[in-house]
Design a protein around this motif. Structure first.
Motif, short mmCIF file in Angstrom:
data_model
loop_
_atom_site.label_atom_id
_atom_site.label_comp_id
_atom_site.label_asym_id
_atom_site.label_seq_id
_atom_site.Cartn_x
_atom_site.Cartn_y
_atom_site.Cartn_z
N PHE A 1 0.82 -1.21 0.00
CA PHE A 1 0.00 0.00 0.00
C PHE A 1 0.86 1.26 0.00
CE2 PHE A 1 -2.70 -3.27 1.95
CZ PHE A 1 -3.82 -3.16 1.15
N VAL A 2 2.05 1.17 0.56
CA VAL A 2 2.91 2.35 0.63
C VAL A 2 3.55 2.66 -0.71
CG1 VAL A 2 4.84 3.39 1.87
CG2 VAL A 2 3.35 1.77 3.04
N SER A 3 3.72 1.66 -1.56
CA SER A 3 4.41 1.87 -2.83
C SER A 3 3.64 2.79 -3.76
CB SER A 3 4.68 0.53 -3.51
OG SER A 3 3.46 -0.11 -3.86
N LEU A 4 2.32 2.77 -3.70
CA LEU A 4 1.52 3.60 -4.61
C LEU A 4 1.73 5.09 -4.37
CD1 LEU A 4 -0.50 3.86 -6.88
CD2 LEU A 4 -2.35 3.56 -5.21
N PRO A 5 1.56 5.60 -3.15
CA PRO A 5 1.84 7.04 -2.96
C PRO A 5 3.29 7.42 -3.22
CG PRO A 5 1.43 5.96 -0.85
CD PRO A 5 1.06 4.99 -1.91
N LEU A 6 4.22 6.51 -2.91
CA LEU A 6 5.62 6.81 -3.18
C LEU A 6 5.88 6.89 -4.68
CD1 LEU A 6 7.44 4.56 -0.55
CD2 LEU A 6 7.14 7.04 -0.50
N ASN A 7 5.28 6.01 -5.46
CA ASN A 7 5.45 6.07 -6.91
C ASN A 7 4.75 7.28 -7.51
OD1 ASN A 7 7.10 3.82 -7.80
ND2 ASN A 7 5.48 2.49 -7.06
N VAL A 8 3.65 7.72 -6.90
CA VAL A 8 2.99 8.95 -7.36
C VAL A 8 3.92 10.14 -7.12
CG1 VAL A 8 1.07 10.53 -6.93
CG2 VAL A 8 0.65 8.07 -7.11
N LEU A 9 4.54 10.17 -5.94
CA LEU A 9 5.51 11.24 -5.67
C LEU A 9 6.69 11.17 -6.63
CD1 LEU A 9 6.46 13.55 -3.86
CD2 LEU A 9 7.49 11.83 -2.34
N HIS A 10 7.15 9.95 -6.91
CA HIS A 10 8.23 9.77 -7.88
C HIS A 10 7.81 10.24 -9.26
CE1 HIS A 10 11.63 8.02 -9.94
NE2 HIS A 10 10.84 7.24 -10.66
#
Length: 214
Positions: free
Chosen positions: A137-146
């Motif tokens: 679940f954490v990877s999605l917001p991090l990839n959006v930020l990326h």
């Protein structure tokens, strides 16, 4: 009367009849050799012999080239469906860039990274090509930020390239010699993404070396 051969004039000999079980008798020794075959007990085969059973004339790409093509293709698709598709619907440039950046993060997390995992020969073999390889679940917001950072770098690259082209050729300041299209956008996204991933690996290597010294 028995039939005689036209050439010799002799009656041809009949082949010995075989029992039906002879045709279906399993070659147990051949099966055993096939099951127990390995590198030690198998005969050496030359490369010329192996080439007879391999496909010829097909373009073979290295694994890293295929991975780069996957990352480029998905980024180009984001440009096609969002920058081009929503260009007339969303007139504000900043809003359009934010939407595209968020879409780029979603596509990276849900499609691109999963494609890289699917083509990995071993589990985790392609993690080094991802900014955030852990799936959750954490990877999605991090990839959006990326994706937002990548979009900013791509926007800066377009401005720098257009500014340099205008300065070198003496064009008007309002001219846009290099427009946004999927191929170029995908290449710039790929370059920005690889640069950020390389910086991450370099930072982790520096931290690991520092821990070893301590």
């Amino acid at each position: 009367m028995s039939r005689k051969s036209r050439k010799t004039g002799r009656t041809p000999e009949r082949e010995p009849t075989r029992d039906a079980a002879e045709y279906y008798r399993l070659k147990t020794q051949a099966v055993e050799d096939l099951v127990t075959a390995n590198e030690e007990n198998s005969p050496e085969v030359s490369r010329e012999e192996l080439r007879k059973y391999t496909s010829r004339g097909k373009l073979r790409l290295a694994d890293w080239v295929k991975l780069l093509l996957i990352k480029w293709w998905f980024a180009a698709a984001v440009c096609f469906f969002f920058l081009w598709g929503l260009g007339t619907t969303v007139p504000n440039l900043l809003d359009l860039m934010v939407i595209t950046a968020v879409a780029l993060g979603f596509v990276t997390d849900l499609l691109t990274n999963n494609a890289l995992r699917f083509f990995a020969k071993q589990k985790g073999a392609n993690d080094r090509w991802m900014m955030f390889p852990r799936k959750g679940f954490v990877s999605l917001p991090l990839n959006v930020l990326h994706g937002c950072v990548v979009m900013f770098l791509v926007y800066t690259a377009y401005n720098a390239l257009n500014g340099a082209w205008i300065a070198l050729n003496g064009l008007e300041a309002e001219a846009v010699p290099l427009g946004v299209e999927p191929i170029g956008f995908g290449l710039l996204c790929l370059g920005a993404d690889l640069a950020l991933i390389g910086m991450k690996h370099l930072f982790l290597q520096i931290v690991a070396d520092a821990k070893k010294r301590v």
